[in-house]
Every structure is written in structure tokens, then in C-alpha cells.
Design a protein around this motif. Structure first.
Motif, PDB file in Angstrom:
ATOM      1  N   ARG A 188       0.809  -0.976   0.042  1.00  0.00           N
ATOM      2  CA  ARG A 188      -0.181  -0.163   0.098  1.00  0.00           C
ATOM      3  C   ARG A 188       0.855   0.907   0.095  1.00  0.00           C
ATOM      4  O   ARG A 188       0.616   2.156  -0.489  1.00  0.00           O
ATOM      5  N   ARG A 191       2.772   1.888  -3.117  1.00  0.00           N
ATOM      6  CA  ARG A 191       2.021   2.052  -4.077  1.00  0.00           C
ATOM      7  C   ARG A 191       1.472   3.887  -4.265  1.00  0.00           C
ATOM      8  O   ARG A 191       1.579   4.385  -5.030  1.00  0.00           O
ATOM      9  N   GLN A 194       5.493   5.687  -5.523  1.00  0.00           N
ATOM     10  CA  GLN A 194       4.763   5.426  -7.052  1.00  0.00           C
ATOM     11  C   GLN A 194       4.247   6.803  -7.028  1.00  0.00           C
ATOM     12  O   GLN A 194       4.336   7.278  -8.021  1.00  0.00           O
TER      13      GLN A 194
END
Length: 229
Positions: A188, A191, A194
Motif C-alpha cells: 500500500r 503504491r 510511486q
């Protein structure tokens, strides 16, 4: 010879050590900072121990040279040698500063009792922290003085994009490259970072100073670092 900060600044600019399967040993920039950084096909070991001991220990392994420096057995040998304690092996990401105003309202705080702030102050210098509704953002100077970010999102506020907003805000508060260390299994967070423009550059295992000041004895252990196939 390049310092650790030289290598980090170059990596932040997209210039990495040669992908030659080699290992570079650099001096610790401070008594606190020691460990192993792994880039693509090249490792950097940060220690004030004898570089020849490091190379001899690595030469005695049966491991793939590209993985040996972060292998648990090598890290155990390094811990035994230095008397330090282990951190986790983290993915390392970096992002450039962003112009503009943070995308959410932030309030700077100095709550030394907050767990996220207390954790950061144990590992970083010049720590500053901000709160947003259901979230905390912390900046501080960590390894070799690099600027590092960590965030925390309340359990009930997850899956709403708040983590991404917080780490985007961190880029807008920064005036230099901003580094993040994330456990690889924390998908999590990976992500969220990024999505906010942070790019993976490698992995690292930081070694914490011993709690009681104890050290290993040079030559205290000489062991095979990886099991034979």
C-alpha cells in the motif's frame, strides 16, 4: 574517493554505481550510520570496519555476488563483527522537490510523544512534523544527512488516497531530493509513494548502534556466509 553522500546525491540524479557485480566499501558518515545499500548489480557497504574483512567474508560465500551483501548470513556476520542491531531490509525511493502548495491543509506540530515523531527522532536529525486530518507527515535528516520522509494514516482513513496526498505534500515542503525507506511487503505504501512520483533506486539494511555500546571483537567469528547448494 567518493563518500556515501556523493553516491546518494548521484543516485538521486539518476547516476548509479556501475552494474558490474561489485561491492564498494565506504566509511560511515557518522557513528550512527552504518549498513548495506544495494543498487542494480552493485552494493555499497557503509562501515568503519576493515574493508578487507568485508571482501574476505564476501569471497567466502557460495551466494550469487549480486545478492550476497543483503543475504541474512552476511548481515549476521556484519552484526556480529560490529555489535550492532538489525533493521529491516527496505526498498529505497527518491523524488525531486515539487513547486506549488501542498494539496491538503497541514499544521506543524512538536509532539515529541507521538509514536511516529519519537521513532523519527531516534533515527534522524532536525525532525519536523505536520498533521493533516487523519494523517501525520514527518521529515528529518537521516543517512549521510539526506532528507527522509515518513507518513502515517489513520486506519479508518485508508484507501482514500490520503497517503499519496501526504507524500506529495512532502515533496512540496522539500527543497532537495527526498528519500523514503519502505518495507517491500508494504504494498500500500509502495503504491502511494510511486503514485506521488517517487522512484525506486535500490534497497538497504541499516544497522542500529548497540544499545549498551558493546562491540564485536575483530576476528571474533569467521563463518561461511551462505549455505552450499
Amino acid at each position: 574517493m567518493a563518500t556515501l553522500r556523493d553516491l546518494l546525491d548521484a543516485a538521486a540524479a539518476g547516476v548509479f554505481p556501475p552494474a558490474d557485480g561489485g561491492t564498494t566499501v565506504v566509511a560511515q558518515p557518522s557513528p550512527r550510520d552504518a549498513g548495506v545499500l544495494s543498487f542494480t548489480a552493485h552494493s555499497v557497504i557503509v562501515t568503519d570496519e576493515d574493508p578487507e574483512w568485508v571482501r574476505e567474508t564476501l569471497r567466502g560465500t557460495d551466494c550469487d555476488a549480486l545478492a550476497a551483501t543483503l543475504n541474512p548470513r552476511f548481515l549476521t556476520a556484519l552484526l556480529d563483527r560490529t555489535g550492532r542491531r538489525a533493521e529491516t531490509v527496505d526498498a529505497v525511493l527518491v523524488a525531486a522537490p515539487l513547486p506549488g502548495v501542498p494539496p491538503l491543509a497541514l499544521r506543524e506540530i512538536e509532539d515529541a510523544a507521538h509514536p511516529r515523531i519519537a521513532y523519527a527522532r531516534g533515527r534522524r536529525d532536525d525532525v519536523r512534523a505536520w498533521t493533516a486530518e487523519d494523517g501525520v507527515l514527518v521529515l528529518g535528516r537521516g543517512v549521510a544527512g539526506r532528507l527522509e520522509v515518513s507518513v502515517e494514516v489513520a486506519e479508518g482513513a485508508r484507501r482514500r488516497g490520503l497517503g499519496r496526498l501526504l507524500v506529495t505534500a512532502a515533496r512540496q515542503l522539500a527543497t532537495e531530493p527526498l528519500w523514503a525507506q519502505i518495507a517491500p511487503g508494504n504494498a500500500r505504501s509502495m503504491r502511494a509513494f510511486q503514485a506521488a512520483g517517487y522512484r525506486p533506486v535500490g534497497a538497504e539494511a541499516l544497522l542500529l548502534p548497540p544499545r549498551d555500546g558493546a562491540r564485536g571483537r575483530p576476528g571474533q567469528r569467521k563463518m561461511p556466509v551462505c549455505p552450499s547448494e
